[in-house]
Write a protein that holds these residues in place. Structure first.
Motif, PDB file in Angstrom:
ATOM      1  N   PHE A  84     -51.445  67.387 -45.217  1.00  0.00           N
ATOM      2  CA  PHE A  84     -50.286  67.525 -44.077  1.00  0.00           C
ATOM      3  C   PHE A  84     -50.320  66.435 -42.725  1.00  0.00           C
ATOM      4  N   THR A  85     -50.364  65.231 -43.813  1.00  0.00           N
ATOM      5  CA  THR A  85     -49.913  64.735 -42.456  1.00  0.00           C
ATOM      6  C   THR A  85     -49.427  63.252 -42.686  1.00  0.00           C
ATOM      7  N   PHE A  86     -48.437  61.946 -41.655  1.00  0.00           N
ATOM      8  CA  PHE A  86     -47.863  61.192 -42.114  1.00  0.00           C
ATOM      9  C   PHE A  86     -48.193  60.213 -42.812  1.00  0.00           C
ATOM     10  N   ARG A 322     -36.993  78.800 -41.087  1.00  0.00           N
ATOM     11  CA  ARG A 322     -36.717  78.443 -40.231  1.00  0.00           C
ATOM     12  C   ARG A 322     -35.343  77.544 -41.002  1.00  0.00           C
ATOM     13  N   GLU A 323     -34.835  77.258 -42.207  1.00  0.00           N
ATOM     14  CA  GLU A 323     -33.160  76.528 -41.726  1.00  0.00           C
ATOM     15  C   GLU A 323     -32.436  77.009 -41.078  1.00  0.00           C
ATOM     16  N   SER A 324     -32.321  78.351 -41.212  1.00  0.00           N
ATOM     17  CA  SER A 324     -30.906  79.295 -40.102  1.00  0.00           C
ATOM     18  C   SER A 324     -32.177  79.411 -38.757  1.00  0.00           C
ATOM     19  N   VAL A 325     -32.230  79.203 -38.440  1.00  0.00           N
ATOM     20  CA  VAL A 325     -33.345  79.113 -36.662  1.00  0.00           C
ATOM     21  C   VAL A 325     -33.211  77.039 -36.350  1.00  0.00           C
ATOM     22  N   LEU A 326     -33.564  76.417 -37.365  1.00  0.00           N
ATOM     23  CA  LEU A 326     -32.991  74.709 -37.143  1.00  0.00           C
ATOM     24  C   LEU A 326     -31.404  74.907 -37.145  1.00  0.00           C
ATOM     25  N   GLU A 327     -30.616  75.502 -37.115  1.00  0.00           N
ATOM     26  CA  GLU A 327     -29.379  75.527 -36.815  1.00  0.00           C
ATOM     27  C   GLU A 327     -28.912  76.307 -36.478  1.00  0.00           C
ATOM     28  N   ASP A 328     -29.624  77.154 -36.524  1.00  0.00           N
ATOM     29  CA  ASP A 328     -29.094  77.617 -34.489  1.00  0.00           C
ATOM     30  C   ASP A 328     -28.948  77.189 -33.099  1.00  0.00           C
ATOM     31  N   ALA A 335     -32.735  69.662 -30.339  1.00  0.00           N
ATOM     32  CA  ALA A 335     -33.341  68.404 -31.253  1.00  0.00           C
ATOM     33  C   ALA A 335     -34.768  69.536 -31.631  1.00  0.00           C
ATOM     34  N   THR A 336     -34.880  69.274 -32.798  1.00  0.00           N
ATOM     35  CA  THR A 336     -35.875  70.141 -33.320  1.00  0.00           C
ATOM     36  C   THR A 336     -36.475  69.021 -34.749  1.00  0.00           C
ATOM     37  N   GLY A 337     -37.290  68.576 -35.177  1.00  0.00           N
ATOM     38  CA  GLY A 337     -38.191  68.042 -36.372  1.00  0.00           C
ATOM     39  C   GLY A 337     -38.934  69.011 -36.869  1.00  0.00           C
ATOM     40  N   VAL A 338     -39.189  68.799 -38.410  1.00  0.00           N
ATOM     41  CA  VAL A 338     -39.485  69.375 -39.100  1.00  0.00           C
ATOM     42  C   VAL A 338     -41.236  68.237 -39.415  1.00  0.00           C
ATOM     43  N   TYR A 339     -42.116  68.949 -39.665  1.00  0.00           N
ATOM     44  CA  TYR A 339     -43.539  67.915 -39.476  1.00  0.00           C
ATOM     45  C   TYR A 339     -44.375  68.992 -40.578  1.00  0.00           C
ATOM     46  N   TYR A 340     -44.794  68.608 -41.541  1.00  0.00           N
ATOM     47  CA  TYR A 340     -43.975  68.174 -42.669  1.00  0.00           C
ATOM     48  C   TYR A 340     -43.535  68.845 -43.784  1.00  0.00           C
ATOM     49  N   PRO A 341     -42.334  67.997 -44.039  1.00  0.00           N
ATOM     50  CA  PRO A 341     -41.675  68.180 -45.301  1.00  0.00           C
ATOM     51  C   PRO A 341     -42.466  68.468 -46.704  1.00  0.00           C
ATOM     52  N   GLU A 364     -49.092  73.498 -48.252  1.00  0.00           N
ATOM     53  CA  GLU A 364     -47.234  73.484 -49.074  1.00  0.00           C
ATOM     54  C   GLU A 364     -46.631  75.172 -48.117  1.00  0.00           C
ATOM     55  N   TYR A 365     -47.678  76.013 -48.121  1.00  0.00           N
ATOM     56  CA  TYR A 365     -46.561  76.861 -46.925  1.00  0.00           C
ATOM     57  C   TYR A 365     -46.424  76.608 -45.578  1.00  0.00           C
ATOM     58  N   LEU A 366     -47.333  75.623 -45.216  1.00  0.00           N
ATOM     59  CA  LEU A 366     -47.264  75.282 -44.229  1.00  0.00           C
ATOM     60  C   LEU A 366     -45.548  74.405 -44.538  1.00  0.00           C
ATOM     61  N   SER A 367     -45.446  74.060 -44.595  1.00  0.00           N
ATOM     62  CA  SER A 367     -44.442  72.724 -45.141  1.00  0.00           C
ATOM     63  C   SER A 367     -42.538  73.309 -44.929  1.00  0.00           C
ATOM     64  N   HIS A 368     -42.971  75.078 -45.725  1.00  0.00           N
ATOM     65  CA  HIS A 368     -41.615  75.030 -45.881  1.00  0.00           C
ATOM     66  C   HIS A 368     -41.622  76.436 -44.260  1.00  0.00           C
ATOM     67  N   ARG A 369     -42.645  76.051 -43.801  1.00  0.00           N
ATOM     68  CA  ARG A 369     -42.839  76.677 -42.510  1.00  0.00           C
ATOM     69  C   ARG A 369     -42.416  76.093 -40.956  1.00  0.00           C
ATOM     70  N   THR A 370     -42.985  75.281 -40.766  1.00  0.00           N
ATOM     71  CA  THR A 370     -43.551  74.412 -39.476  1.00  0.00           C
ATOM     72  C   THR A 370     -42.232  74.057 -39.265  1.00  0.00           C
ATOM     73  N   PHE A 371     -42.339  73.621 -37.641  1.00  0.00           N
ATOM     74  CA  PHE A 371     -40.880  72.962 -37.138  1.00  0.00           C
ATOM     75  C   PHE A 371     -41.307  73.071 -35.800  1.00  0.00           C
ATOM     76  N   ALA A 372     -40.817  71.548 -35.170  1.00  0.00           N
ATOM     77  CA  ALA A 372     -41.505  71.017 -33.936  1.00  0.00           C
ATOM     78  C   ALA A 372     -40.236  71.325 -32.433  1.00  0.00           C
ATOM     79  N   ILE A 373     -40.541  71.978 -31.490  1.00  0.00           N
ATOM     80  CA  ILE A 373     -39.083  71.866 -30.417  1.00  0.00           C
ATOM     81  C   ILE A 373     -39.691  70.881 -28.927  1.00  0.00           C
TER      82      ILE A 373
END
Length: 396
Positions: A84-86, A322-328, A335-341, A364-373
Motif C-alpha cells: 500500500f504505497t506509491f 467514498r465515490e459519492s463523498v468525492l463527487e459532493d 479538490a481530493t485525491g485517492v491514495y491508493y486505488p 485492499e480494504y483501504l484502497s476502496h475507502r481512503t481519500f485525501a483532503i
C-alpha cells in the motif's frame, strides 16, 4: 470557493523574494551542475536529519534505485516492502533486477505490518523497505529487530516523511540508508524533480555518490578502490567545472546513473529547508482542527501513534461511500485525491508474481475507502472552515 489539494502558488508567494534572488544567482553564475549550492544543501540536510552523509540525486525514485544498488542488491535477490504505497517503492526493486515481496499493512496507520514480515523472508531476501506512508513513521524498532535477526539491510522510504520523528529520532536515521523525494507536492518540494539519499555508513555513501554520476571521476575511483580493497592515491581535478568541463568524468569505474540534483533546485531547497519545521507544525495544527471537527461523522480520521511525530504529507479520511463523498466535495470546489486505488500486488505489471485479490485484505480494504483532503500549511482559516463544513455535509 475553489480549494486545490495543494497550492504551490501560495507557497511560492510566501517566499517569492528569496526564491527569485537565489534563482537569479544560480542563472548568473552559469554553474548549473553540482557546485556550491548542491554541496551546501547536502551539508544542511545532513545537519537537519542528523546523519553523516547526504547524497543528492535527480528524484526520489532514483534515490531508492541507487541506494539498493549501493547495497549490492540485484538479480536473484528479494526485497520486502509494503503493498500500500506509491509504485516507486516496488519499481526501484525491480529496476535493479530484484523481486519485490509484498506485505500487508495495518488498518490504523497504513504502514507495513511488522508481524507479517518474517513469514516472507527466504534465503533470497536481502533487505526490507518500510515506507513511512503519508508522513507517519513505520514501526522501526520491530522492523530493525527482524532485520538484525536475519542479517538484512533496512532502507527507509521516507519520501513522504521529511521532518517526521520516531521516539525522538528523525526519520532517515532509523535504518542503514533512507531516501527522500523533493517532488513539488512533497512537504519539502523543489521546482521540478529532486531526491536525497542519507546514511551513516561511509562505504554505502561512497558507492552511492559514485553511482549518481556514471561511476566516474574521483568518486568513482574511491568506490572502485573501496569495493576492490585497493590502496592508491585518488586523482583530483582541482578547479574543475562540472557544468563545462571536468577531465576526470571520462574515467569510469562502475556502471552507474546520470542522476544529479540541479544547482537551481538545490538553491531553492536551501531556502525552503529553513521553513520545513514551521510548515509541518502548521499541518499538524490543521489536522487537530479537522480531527476535532469530524468527530461523530460517518467518516474515519487518521490515527497517529503517540511515539511518533506525524508530518501529514497527506490527511487521509476513510468512507464506505467514498465515490459519492468525492463527487459532493468536487461540486463544492474542494479538490481530493485517492491514495491508493490499486495496491501494488494487484497492479497488472506484477501479475507475473502470482498475487491475487484477497492476499492482503487490509490494503485492499483501504484502497476502496481512503481519500485525501487539503492539509497544506498555506490554507487560510476561511478555507479550513469551508472544508470542514463541506465534509460535514457530505458525511452526515
Amino acid at each position: 470557493m475553489n480549494i486545490p489539494l495543494i497550492d504551490l502558488k501560495a507557497q511560492y508567494k510566501s517566499l517569492e523574494k528569496e526564491l527569485n534572488e537565489v534563482t537569479i544567482d544560480v542563472l548568473s553564475s552559469a554553474n548549473y551542475i553540482m557546485g556550491k549550492n548542491v554541496s551546501e544543501f547536502e551539508k544542511e540536510f545532513s545537519d537537519y536529519i542528523g546523519v553523516e552523509h547526504s547524497i543528492s540525486v535527480g528524484n526520489g525514485t532514483d534515490a531508492l534505485v541507487i541506494a539498493l544498488k549501493a547495497m549490492g542488491i540485484g538479480e536473484g535477490d528479494e526485497v520486502i516492502t509494503s503493498t500500500f504505497t506509491f509504485f516507486a517503492s516496488a519499481e526501484s526493486i525491480s529496476a535493479v533486477g530484484a523481486t519485490p515481496v509484498f506485505v500487508d499493512v495495518k488498518k490504523d496507520t497504513f504502514n507495513i505490518d511488522p508481524d507479517k514480515i518474517e513469514e516472507k523472508i527466504t534465503d533470497k531476501t536481502k533487505a526490507i523497505i518500510p515506507v513511512h506512508i503519508f508522513g507517519q513513521c513505520a514501526d522501526m524498532d520491530e522492523i530493525n529487530k527482524i532485520a538484525k535477526k536475519h542479517n538484512l539491510y533496512v532502507l527507509e522510504d521516507a519520501c513522504q516523511a521529511i521532518g517526521g520523528e520516531y521516539k525522538g529520532r528523525k526519520v532517515g536515521t532509523l535504518g542503514d540508508m533512507a531516501c527522500f523525494s523533493f517532488f513539488p507536492t512533497k512537504n519539502l518540494g523543489c521546482a521540478g524533480d529532486g531526491g536525497m539519499i542519507v546514511t551513516n555508513n561511509h562505504k554505502l555513501a561512497t558507492i552511492a555518490t559514485a553511482l549518481r554520476t556514471h561511476g566516474s571521476g574521483e568518486n568513482g575511483q574511491k568506490a572502485y578502490n573501496l569495493l576492490n580493497d585497493i590502496q592508491e592515491e585518488v586523482k583530483k581535478a582541482e578547479g574543475a567545472n562540472d557544468t563545462v568541463y571536468n577531465p576526470l568524468k571520462y574515467y569510469n569505474y562502475l556502471i552507474g546513473f546520470n542522476s544529479r540534483l540541479d544547482a537551481m533546485q538545490a538553491a531553492i531547497l536551501r531556502v525552503k529547508l529553513k521553513e520545513i519545521d514551521k510548515w509541518n507544525n502548521k499541518r499538524r495544527e490543521v489536522v487537530d482542527i479537522y480531527n476535532e471537527s469530524f468527530k461523530g461523522l460517518n467518516v474515519q480520521t487518521p490515527i497517529a501513534r503517540e511515539d511518533i511525530k506525524h508530518v501529514y504529507h497527506m490527511y487521509i479520511l476513510q468512507s464506505e461511500e467514498r465515490e459519492s463523498v468525492l463527487e459532493d466535495l468536487k461540486e463544492k470546489g474542494i479538490a481530493t485525491g485517492v491514495y491508493y486505488p490499486v495496491p501494488l500486488h494487484l497492479q497488472k505489471v506484477y501479475k507475473n508474481l502470482g498475487y491475487k485479490e484477497g492476499d492482503f485484505p487490509n490494503a485492499e480494504y483501504l484502497s476502496h475507502r481512503t481519500f485525501a483532503i487539503p492539509v497544506y500549511p498555506e490554507l487560510t482559516s476561511e478555507q479550513v472552515n469551508y472544508i470542514i463544513d463541506s465534509v460535514k455535509n457530505s458525511c452526515k
